[in-house]
Design a protein around this motif. Structure first.
Motif, mmCIF file in Angstrom:
data_model
loop_
_atom_site.group_PDB
_atom_site.id
_atom_site.type_symbol
_atom_site.label_atom_id
_atom_site.label_comp_id
_atom_site.label_asym_id
_atom_site.label_seq_id
_atom_site.Cartn_x
_atom_site.Cartn_y
_atom_site.Cartn_z
ATOM 1 N N GLY A 129 0.810 -1.211 0.000
ATOM 2 C CA GLY A 129 0.000 0.000 0.000
ATOM 3 C C GLY A 129 0.840 1.256 0.000
ATOM 4 N N GLN A 130 1.946 1.232 0.753
ATOM 5 C CA GLN A 130 2.867 2.368 0.777
ATOM 6 C C GLN A 130 3.587 2.490 -0.560
ATOM 7 O OE1 GLN A 130 3.120 4.672 3.059
ATOM 8 N NE2 GLN A 130 3.791 3.917 5.045
ATOM 9 N N ALA A 131 3.850 1.374 -1.188
ATOM 10 C CA ALA A 131 4.612 1.393 -2.438
ATOM 11 C C ALA A 131 3.788 2.000 -3.575
ATOM 12 C CB ALA A 131 5.050 -0.024 -2.800
ATOM 13 N N GLY A 132 2.496 1.642 -3.634
ATOM 14 C CA GLY A 132 1.652 2.174 -4.700
ATOM 15 C C GLY A 132 2.260 1.905 -6.062
ATOM 16 N N ASP A 133 2.450 2.971 -6.846
ATOM 17 C CA ASP A 133 3.033 2.824 -8.182
ATOM 18 C C ASP A 133 4.511 3.186 -8.215
ATOM 19 O OD1 ASP A 133 2.826 5.519 -7.774
ATOM 20 O OD2 ASP A 133 1.686 5.961 -9.593
#
Length: 227
Positions: A129-133
């Protein structure tokens, strides 16, 4: 495995503990998850295990089909231990155990940690979730050992060896990197003190380190009342 105590229980969990539940056995597996190692390398990663105990655990793991012993082809020619394909299937179990234990209120957070252990903790702590794109290729140099970490599409890939065309290289020691990941030490302060060297921007380094948030400790149960 003559002489070993066994659970004599038909449950697969009990049988799994028969295979890797002996002291140091699962930590031997941990040390081999990122690739083959010589006996001396395993000793360095497990300094608390005596040579005799380590030899015994390796022998037991080989008898169980989890580890194999082979000689690398020339020019290396070294004898190494490595996980079998079945042994490699322990990786999500080791990572899951680390993820769960990372919330322990009694985790010895300031105890020494080895380079391989720290790298595997990145997999356990990684937050999609923190990484996202975010897409980042990072090289990590820890006390002379090199690792490459690629984050892309909300997934992480981690391996031993130098990264090709990295966006970021962090050169430090395991204790400093652990303190950065836990938030106990600011990146800029560690860099200014000379405890790490960053190739690339500090902003990219902060973004990378932010992908591995430490879980909050689980609450301790209320103390039992006496009297």
């Amino acid at each position: 495995m003559v002489g070993r105590r066994k659970y004599d229980d038909g449950c697969a969990v009990a049988h799994g503990l028969d295979l890797v539940g002996e002291r140091w056995a699962l930590l031997v597996v941990r040390e081999l998850l990122l690739g083959p190692k010589r006996f001396t390398d395993l000793r360095a990663g497990l300094p608390g295990a005596s040579p005799d105990v380590l030899s015994q655990r390796l022998r037991q793991l080989q008898e169980s089909g989890i580890v194999r012993h082979r000689r690398l082809p020339p020019p290396a020619g070294a004898q190494v231990y490595e996980l079998t394909d079945w042994g490699m299937r322990l990786e999500p179990i080791v990572n899951g155990l680390g993820r769960w234990a990372g919330s322990s209120p009694s985790l010895p957070r300031h105890a020494p940690i080895g380079a391989d252990s720290l790298m595997l903790s990145l997999k356990a702590l990684f937050d999609p979730g923190q990484a996202g794109d975010v897409t980042i290729t990072a090289g990590l140099r820890l006390a002379g050992e090199e690792f490459r970490v690629t984050v892309a599409g909300g997934e992480i890939d981690l391996a031993r060896g130098a990264a090709e065309h990295p966006d970021l290289v962090i050169d430090t020691d395991p204790a400093t990197l652990a303190a950065l990941l836990s938030g106990e030490r600011p990146l800029a302060e560690a860099a200014a003190a000379g405890d790490l060297h960053v190739t690339g921007s500090l902003d990219t380094a902060r973004r990378f380190l932010g992908l591995f948030p430490r879980p909050d400790p689980a609450p301790l149960p209320p103390a039992a009342k006496t009297g």
